[in-house]
Design a protein around this motif. Sequence first.
Motif, PDB file in Angstrom:
ATOM      1  N   PHE A 268       0.596  -1.108  -0.668  1.00 39.57           N
ATOM      2  CA  PHE A 268      -0.121  -0.060  -0.025  1.00 39.57           C
ATOM      3  C   PHE A 268       0.630   0.849  -0.050  1.00 39.57           C
ATOM      4  O   PHE A 268       1.706   1.648   0.939  1.00 39.57           O
ATOM      5  CB  PHE A 268      -1.167  -0.439   1.091  1.00 39.57           C
ATOM      6  N   GLU A 269       0.621   1.809  -0.795  1.00 35.27           N
ATOM      7  CA  GLU A 269       1.717   2.430  -0.640  1.00 35.27           C
ATOM      8  C   GLU A 269       0.509   4.128  -0.662  1.00 35.27           C
ATOM      9  O   GLU A 269      -0.442   4.662  -1.360  1.00 35.27           O
ATOM     10  CB  GLU A 269       2.533   3.619  -2.651  1.00 35.27           C
ATOM     11  N   GLY A 270       1.767   5.173   0.090  1.00 31.12           N
ATOM     12  CA  GLY A 270       1.010   6.442   0.734  1.00 31.12           C
ATOM     13  C   GLY A 270       1.993   7.313   1.536  1.00 31.12           C
ATOM     14  O   GLY A 270       2.902   7.628   1.149  1.00 31.12           O
TER      15      GLY A 270
ATOM     16  N   PRO B  10       2.785   9.313   5.132  1.00 32.19           N
ATOM     17  CA  PRO B  10       2.928   8.735   6.488  1.00 32.19           C
ATOM     18  C   PRO B  10       2.249   9.574   7.362  1.00 32.19           C
ATOM     19  O   PRO B  10       2.297  10.780   7.357  1.00 32.19           O
ATOM     20  CB  PRO B  10       4.573   8.455   6.576  1.00 32.19           C
ATOM     21  N   ARG B  11       1.846   8.852   8.293  1.00 34.30           N
ATOM     22  CA  ARG B  11       0.994  10.313   9.357  1.00 34.30           C
ATOM     23  C   ARG B  11       1.056   9.354  10.311  1.00 34.30           C
ATOM     24  O   ARG B  11       0.982   9.270  11.076  1.00 34.30           O
ATOM     25  CB  ARG B  11      -0.074  10.400   8.901  1.00 34.30           C
ATOM     26  N   ARG B  12       1.527  11.173  11.431  1.00 35.91           N
ATOM     27  CA  ARG B  12       1.694  10.894  12.975  1.00 35.91           C
ATOM     28  C   ARG B  12       0.667  11.462  13.588  1.00 35.91           C
ATOM     29  O   ARG B  12       0.364  13.082  13.543  1.00 35.91           O
ATOM     30  CB  ARG B  12       3.242  11.247  13.008  1.00 35.91           C
ATOM     31  N   ALA B  13      -0.094  10.983  14.623  1.00 30.98           N
ATOM     32  CA  ALA B  13      -1.206  11.725  15.505  1.00 30.98           C
ATOM     33  C   ALA B  13      -1.677  11.272  16.878  1.00 30.98           C
ATOM     34  O   ALA B  13      -1.617   9.233  16.031  1.00 30.98           O
ATOM     35  CB  ALA B  13      -2.645  11.437  14.659  1.00 30.98           C
ATOM     36  N   ASP B  14      -1.207  11.791  17.549  1.00 34.32           N
ATOM     37  CA  ASP B  14      -1.490  10.794  19.027  1.00 34.32           C
ATOM     38  C   ASP B  14      -0.321   9.957  19.740  1.00 34.32           C
ATOM     39  O   ASP B  14      -1.250   9.080  20.217  1.00 34.32           O
ATOM     40  CB  ASP B  14      -2.817  10.543  18.767  1.00 34.32           C
ATOM     41  N   GLY B  15       0.810   9.860  19.109  1.00 37.13           N
ATOM     42  CA  GLY B  15       1.871   9.138  18.930  1.00 37.13           C
ATOM     43  C   GLY B  15       2.090   7.780  18.734  1.00 37.13           C
ATOM     44  O   GLY B  15       2.138   7.044  18.322  1.00 37.13           O
ATOM     45  N   LYS B  16       1.184   8.001  17.578  1.00 38.93           N
ATOM     46  CA  LYS B  16       0.627   6.811  16.420  1.00 38.93           C
ATOM     47  C   LYS B  16       0.888   7.202  15.560  1.00 38.93           C
ATOM     48  O   LYS B  16       1.171   7.713  14.470  1.00 38.93           O
ATOM     49  CB  LYS B  16      -0.654   6.223  16.160  1.00 38.93           C
ATOM     50  N   LEU B  17       2.061   5.929  14.471  1.00 40.07           N
ATOM     51  CA  LEU B  17       1.872   5.947  13.197  1.00 40.07           C
ATOM     52  C   LEU B  17       1.571   5.327  12.104  1.00 40.07           C
ATOM     53  O   LEU B  17       0.489   3.706  12.075  1.00 40.07           O
ATOM     54  CB  LEU B  17       3.482   5.577  13.782  1.00 40.07           C
ATOM     55  N   SER B  18       0.690   6.313  11.397  1.00 39.97           N
ATOM     56  CA  SER B  18      -0.027   5.488  10.020  1.00 39.97           C
ATOM     57  C   SER B  18      -0.155   5.663   8.899  1.00 39.97           C
ATOM     58  O   SER B  18       1.708   6.498   8.453  1.00 39.97           O
ATOM     59  CB  SER B  18      -1.471   6.252   9.858  1.00 39.97           C
ATOM     60  N   LEU B  19      -0.405   5.134   8.117  1.00 35.95           N
ATOM     61  CA  LEU B  19      -0.145   5.676   6.077  1.00 35.95           C
ATOM     62  C   LEU B  19      -1.253   6.084   5.907  1.00 35.95           C
ATOM     63  O   LEU B  19      -1.775   4.707   6.091  1.00 35.95           O
ATOM     64  CB  LEU B  19       1.268   4.491   5.926  1.00 35.95           C
ATOM     65  N   VAL B  20      -1.247   6.852   5.021  1.00 36.11           N
ATOM     66  CA  VAL B  20      -2.938   7.075   4.180  1.00 36.11           C
ATOM     67  C   VAL B  20      -2.667   6.693   2.669  1.00 36.11           C
ATOM     68  O   VAL B  20      -1.844   7.674   2.205  1.00 36.11           O
ATOM     69  CB  VAL B  20      -4.078   8.109   4.403  1.00 36.11           C
ATOM     70  N   THR B  21      -3.420   5.923   2.263  1.00 33.97           N
ATOM     71  CA  THR B  21      -3.039   6.494   0.351  1.00 33.97           C
ATOM     72  C   THR B  21      -3.970   7.163   0.038  1.00 33.97           C
ATOM     73  O   THR B  21      -5.384   7.751   0.346  1.00 33.97           O
ATOM     74  CB  THR B  21      -3.763   4.520   0.396  1.00 33.97           C
ATOM     75  N   ALA B  22      -3.370   7.232  -1.336  1.00 38.20           N
ATOM     76  CA  ALA B  22      -4.053   8.194  -2.188  1.00 38.20           C
ATOM     77  C   ALA B  22      -5.984   7.914  -2.687  1.00 38.20           C
ATOM     78  O   ALA B  22      -6.826   8.711  -2.406  1.00 38.20           O
ATOM     79  CB  ALA B  22      -3.648   7.808  -3.595  1.00 38.20           C
TER      80      ALA B  22
ATOM     81  N   PRO C 277      11.314   5.331  10.509  1.00 37.06           N
ATOM     82  CA  PRO C 277      10.373   5.298   9.659  1.00 37.06           C
ATOM     83  C   PRO C 277       9.929   6.348   9.164  1.00 37.06           C
ATOM     84  O   PRO C 277      10.574   7.533   9.663  1.00 37.06           O
ATOM     85  CB  PRO C 277       9.196   5.120  10.959  1.00 37.06           C
ATOM     86  N   PRO C 278      10.140   7.276   7.561  1.00 33.21           N
ATOM     87  CA  PRO C 278      10.189   7.856   7.107  1.00 33.21           C
ATOM     88  C   PRO C 278       8.846   9.031   7.576  1.00 33.21           C
ATOM     89  O   PRO C 278       7.661   8.369   8.422  1.00 33.21           O
ATOM     90  CB  PRO C 278       9.905   7.878   5.824  1.00 33.21           C
ATOM     91  N   ASP C 279       9.177  10.607   7.801  1.00 31.84           N
ATOM     92  CA  ASP C 279       8.615  11.324   7.432  1.00 31.84           C
ATOM     93  C   ASP C 279       7.628  12.030   6.736  1.00 31.84           C
ATOM     94  O   ASP C 279       6.726  12.329   7.364  1.00 31.84           O
ATOM     95  CB  ASP C 279       9.288  13.014   8.571  1.00 31.84           C
ATOM     96  N   THR C 280       8.574  12.131   5.479  1.00 32.74           N
ATOM     97  CA  THR C 280       6.981  12.375   4.408  1.00 32.74           C
ATOM     98  C   THR C 280       8.000  11.124   3.379  1.00 32.74           C
ATOM     99  O   THR C 280       8.433  10.316   3.346  1.00 32.74           O
ATOM    100  CB  THR C 280       7.722  13.995   4.356  1.00 32.74           C
ATOM    101  N   GLY C 281       7.299  12.226   2.220  1.00 33.49           N
ATOM    102  CA  GLY C 281       7.644  11.542   1.247  1.00 33.49           C
ATOM    103  C   GLY C 281       6.821  10.161   0.676  1.00 33.49           C
ATOM    104  O   GLY C 281       5.687   9.783   1.092  1.00 33.49           O
ATOM    105  N   SER C 282       7.196   9.385  -0.600  1.00 31.78           N
ATOM    106  CA  SER C 282       6.090   8.611  -0.512  1.00 31.78           C
ATOM    107  C   SER C 282       6.764   7.187   0.200  1.00 31.78           C
ATOM    108  O   SER C 282       7.718   6.682   0.026  1.00 31.78           O
ATOM    109  CB  SER C 282       6.151   8.059  -1.918  1.00 31.78           C
ATOM    110  N   VAL C 283       5.410   6.436   0.726  1.00 32.61           N
ATOM    111  CA  VAL C 283       6.436   5.260   1.718  1.00 32.61           C
ATOM    112  C   VAL C 283       5.119   4.247   1.350  1.00 32.61           C
ATOM    113  O   VAL C 283       3.607   4.698   1.146  1.00 32.61           O
ATOM    114  CB  VAL C 283       6.590   5.534   2.869  1.00 32.61           C
ATOM    115  N   THR C 284       5.782   3.005   1.197  1.00 33.32           N
ATOM    116  CA  THR C 284       4.967   1.946   1.055  1.00 33.32           C
ATOM    117  C   THR C 284       4.615   1.005   2.238  1.00 33.32           C
ATOM    118  O   THR C 284       6.019   0.447   3.031  1.00 33.32           O
ATOM    119  CB  THR C 284       5.500   1.364   0.597  1.00 33.32           C
ATOM    120  N   ALA C 285       3.564   0.262   2.299  1.00 32.75           N
ATOM    121  CA  ALA C 285       3.354  -0.478   4.081  1.00 32.75           C
ATOM    122  C   ALA C 285       2.680  -1.899   3.087  1.00 32.75           C
ATOM    123  O   ALA C 285       2.515  -1.572   2.684  1.00 32.75           O
ATOM    124  CB  ALA C 285       2.435   0.196   4.602  1.00 32.75           C
TER     125      ALA C 285
END
Length: 373
Positions: A247-249, A251-263, A278-286
């Motif tokens: 899943f390409e998307g 990365p997002r950090r919120a409330d101390g949690k890490l997730s990835l949001v796809t298009a 873990p990357p902070d920005t840019g395209s990432v694949t989960a």
Amino acid sequence: MRESIIRLEGASKTFPLPEGGTVVALDRIDLEVSRNEFLTLLGPSGCGKTTLLHAISGFVQLDGGAIWLDGEDITDVPAHRRPVNTVFQNYALFPHMSVDRNVGYALDVSHVAKAERDRRVGAALAMVGLGGLEKRMPRQLSGGQQQRVALARAIVARPKLLLLDEPLSALDRNLRQAMQIELKNLQAELGITFIFVTHDQEEALTMSDRIAVLHKGVIQQIDTPRNVYDRPGNTFVATFIGASNLFEGTPRRADGKLSLVTAGGEVIHAVESCNKHPPDTGSVTAMLRPEQFSLGGSGDTRSEAFMDIIVEQTVFVGSNFEILGHTAAGRKVSAVVPASQVNRIAEVEDTKRARLNYDPASVHLIARQGPQA
């Protein structure tokens, strides 16, 4: 890392193409293999793994770079003077020679005394489980027995390094699996470094201390079998070894949690401590392996780490069911769940809907970095 037995620096090799031009087989490869290690070179056809093996054996001359064996520069040493033996896919046994003569051939050529020669041949045959078959001819042996003769012939000369070029590919599945375990046990007993070439991922995962994954003449990743499978260094490794959901998307950090949001709006939850840098920005694949899903009920809200899919097909494969489908955004997803969940499988087949739960700690994030296809 343990003391190295073989080291390559900048190993490069190109071959001419019939239509003109060249193809790069090895692209400035650096590689270090430890003493008594079982290293597997894994990759698709044409990736450079056999060329790399033949460069170590001396059958292929490098265009650039250097090779050291046990501290000695052997880059320009001819094949017959290297303390290295190779076991080939076709076994290459002498059809007119008995098992005894095939195994002892190198000792005969070296004029080893008969008593010592017979002792070493007997010990080698016993080690591969062929004691008592000394007088048989190759045509009187099964494929597995011929493979063992080839192994005995390779180890009788006591090489510092044993190279194996897809030696199990001609065997049937059951025999191949049995030989995988035998080879690994034999390597541990001999204390000889093995470099093994295969395109079979299961074979590599079963036998190796480390796996070097190659593609287009470049080592994409070299690591333990578990790390190569669970933590692939790039998307090529993730897709080549085992099945994977990618899943390409972003990365997002919120409330101390890490997730990835796809298009498409899917949210893949991950655990920061389970991902190195873990990357902070840019395209990432989960990445999620199919077996990392479990089948939940449609009303199951115990965890936010789930994926609802529209089911296209369920396939019974013995101990498991494979579920194939897609998300609302159209992304293909495959899951493997145990046959013990057959009651829920029946519901899935009726409704054509499935909720796939997963553990965020199993999600591996792959940044756009490192060698790529």
